[in-house]
Design an enzyme around this catalytic site. Structure first.
Site, PDB file in Angstrom:
ATOM      1  CG  ASP A 108     -36.840  22.445  28.354  1.00 21.13           C
ATOM      2  OD1 ASP A 108     -36.142  22.427  27.322  1.00 21.13           O
ATOM      3  OD2 ASP A 108     -37.043  21.444  29.067  1.00 21.13           O
TER       4      ASP A 108
ATOM      5  CD  GLU B 109     -36.885  22.604  23.579  1.00 16.30           C
ATOM      6  OE1 GLU B 109     -35.890  21.990  23.166  1.00 16.30           O
ATOM      7  OE2 GLU B 109     -37.489  22.287  24.617  1.00 16.30           O
TER       8      GLU B 109
END
Length: 619
Positions: free
Chosen positions: A344, A381
């Protein structure tokens, strides 16, 4: 219509082959001049003559050239570009780089590139992923009823009572992050037969599953425990066992740029033994987090419930990736044995309050993951361009918003990433896609995570104003595009949803609520992808384009798929098959409503109905 192609190189076997000593490359040319390859070992230019190796293609159109190149001894990446010195009437030189032909030496950023040591795991390109937001997909505990959380309080920016809502409730901002629908890993495991057998799903990507203070779980409070309301660690073990029995892969979400405020390392609320960083300047973990000059904790993008970790601290490095029991190592081992991590906001991870020394930590994270599981998928990401992380030594692939999702959305939905309304001309779409493909080693391109919707974006059916024909078109392009496709849960049945949190609606399990033809279209694409090796391993080249339509090919020796996408009214298109490296026999429409017309073998005429995509195959 793209100009006639004079030079062609596809960076896959047999036109590109790697060995211990270097690369064997093949160039196809229609020009009469001699061919060369430009390389730059140790950053110094070197020109390598190529040798003739026969002819191929329609009516032997292509002259085949070959050369053997050494690995660049001073860099991980070996870069190369081709040149044919002009003996044609124009007397000029023509160069070929990964983004196409040039009249002069192309920029280094667009050259073909291969990393000598670091390449993505080969299994990734063979998958069809399915993204699950665990709280909203399926209930399995207690016969489909969630555990009662009456009286439970969660701690983020402030103490907030938990709220539970019926499954069919539509999420709104008023619900907040402490409202739960009650999905869990048991419910997901129980639906594996449907996903695998009916839809053709072969891999799962799950949004965070570790203990946290919110329904999205991007505010972890315990990296060692799966949230008990998802079923705990035991449920993950059972899910891993069930996926392994079916040959399915499992990728989890790692949120290590920041934690939740109730994590023991931070402990804003004083719930844990020891002194977390929030206790005060004397805390032994004060240096684990970033603080501003006034002594206030730095929150991710200013969100105070997400304090940012400071990777300048050696103990943070040990806890997250470097130590033997580090978070990113632990879940790769039995009994969990996950197949990879989606990292993330990984571009923001770094030292201090920002991303200082991000690349050094990212390389170390990759090495730590691969040390435990060499075939683990390292997925980053990035909403913006991820090129610098995709050169082989950091990520295997990225969530491909920049290289795929955003340009296609701009072309089909008339909306740029930031939400501005603007119609993208087809020629500009092709230019954008070609440029963004060119900057990444093709091995990494085949591991790019191609998606339409996600938990962070409006669902495509809503973006398209409910136009399911255009959604089918988008799915067709995604499944056949270089990289690995990912279906966001519910998109395959026509689930709507605006911006977060509306894009996180619960899955409607009443089959009468599903769009059955759309679901079958997705399943048919998965079956065709499993059958057509060129979709998973083949080269890519654009073939033709008009005002509202375009065609591209995926190619392996003796096998070819041409995908034709038309956003506009019905049109008669012509595709020049002489651009392919092999002569193609009669083609057949394998998917979609296109009609082929009898024509000269090299010029295929095709009728494209309005708002459709079709697939024509040879071999």
């Amino acid at each position: 219509m793209p100009p006639t192609r004079e030079l062609l190189h596809l960076p896959v076997a047999p036109w590109l082959q790697a060995s211990d000593v270097g690369l064997h490359v093949v160039l196809l040319s229609t020009r009469r001049g001699a061919a060369f390859v430009r390389i730059q070992p140790d950053n110094e230019e070197q020109i390598v003559p190529m040798r003739r190796a026969g002819r191929c293609g329609f009516a032997d159109r292509w002259q085949r050239w070959e050369a053997d190149l050494p690995w660049d001894p001073g860099n991980g990446l070996t870069l190369y570009a081709f040149c044919v010195a002009g003996a044609d009437d124009d007397g000029g030189h023509v160069w070929l780089a990964a983004d196409g032909q040039h009249a002069s030496l192309p920029a280094e950023a667009s050259m073909f590139r291969v990393h000598r040591q670091e390449r993505p795991p080969h299994w990734v390109r063979d998958q069809v992923f399915y993204q699950v937001f665990p709280d909203r997909f399926a209930r399995g505990l207690n016969g489909g009823q969630p555990n009662s959380r009456h009286g439970e309080v969660l701690y983020g920016s402030r103490p907030t009572p938990v709220r539970q809502v019926p499954w069919e409730t539509l999420p709104t901002r008023e619900h907040g992050a402490h409202t739960f629908w009650g999905g869990d890993l048991v419910g997901l495991r129980e639906r594996l037969p449907m996903l695998a057998d009916e839809l053709g799903i072969t891999a799962l990507y799950l949004n965070p599953v570790f203990a946290a203070s919110s329904n999205h779980r991007y505010d972890c409070i315990d990296y060692t425990q799966v949230c008990p309301h998802l079923g705990g660690n035991a449920a993950l073990v059972e899910l891993r066992r069930a996926t392994a029995e079916r040959g399915m892969r499992l990728v989890l979400d790692a949120v290590v740029n920041h934690t939740g405020t109730n994590h023991p390392w931070f402990d804003r609320w004083g719930h844990h033994e020891g002194q977390g960083a929030a206790v005060g300047a004397d805390s032994p973990r004060r240096g684990w987090y970033a603080f501003d000059d006034a002594g206030r904790p730095v929150g991710w993008k200013g969100v105070d419930s997400l304090p940012v970790l400071d990777f300048a601290h050696p103990e943070v490095q040990q806890a997250v990736y470097a130590g033997d029991s580090a978070v990113l190592r632990h879940w790769l081992r039995p009994p969990y044995s996950i197949d990879g991590w989606r990292l993330d906001v990984i571009h923001m991870l770094g030292e201090g309050a920002g991303a200082w020394r991000n690349a050094e930590h990212m390389r170390a994270i990759r090495q730590a993951i691969k040390a435990v599981q060499p075939e683990a998928y390292v997925l980053g990401e990035h909403f913006a361009e991820a090129t610098r992380w995709l050169q082989g030594d950091m990520e295997d692939g990225a969530m491909n918003y920049h290289g795929f999702t955003s340009p296609l959305r701009h072309w089909l939905a008339g909306q740029e990433w930031a939400g501005q309304n603007a119609r993208l001309p087809t020629a500009e779409l092709l230019a954008a896609l070609t440029t963004r493909l060119a900057t990444v080693p093709y091995a990494n391109q085949l591991a790019q995570f191609n998606l339409l919707s996600s938990h962070d974006t409006p669902r495509w059916l809503t973006l398209l104003g409910g136009d399911k024909a255009l959604l089918r078109l988008a799915f067709t392009v995604m499944f056949s595009w270089p990289g690995v496709p990912c279906v966001y849960y519910g998109d395959e049945i026509g689930l709507q949803g605006g911006p977060d949190p509306d894009c996180r609606r619960s899955y409607p399990w009443q089959a009468e609520a599903w769009d059955a033809p759309l679901r079958e279209h997705v399943a048919a694409l998965a079956r065709l992808r499993a059958e057509r090796a060129e979709w998973r391993h083949g080269g890519w080249l654009p073939l033709a384009a008009g005002e509202h339509w375009w065609a591209f090919a995926r190619v392996l020796p003796g096998r070819c798929s041409v995908v034709l996408a038309n956003r506009g009214p019905a049109v008669e298109a012509t595709v020049d098959l002489t651009q392919l490296p092999d002569a193609a026999g009669p083609g057949s429409v394998r998917l979609g409503p296109a009609r082929l017309h009898a024509s000269a073998p090299a010029q295929q005429r095709v009728s494209l109905p309005a708002a459709t995509a079709s697939v024509v195959t040879w071999g």
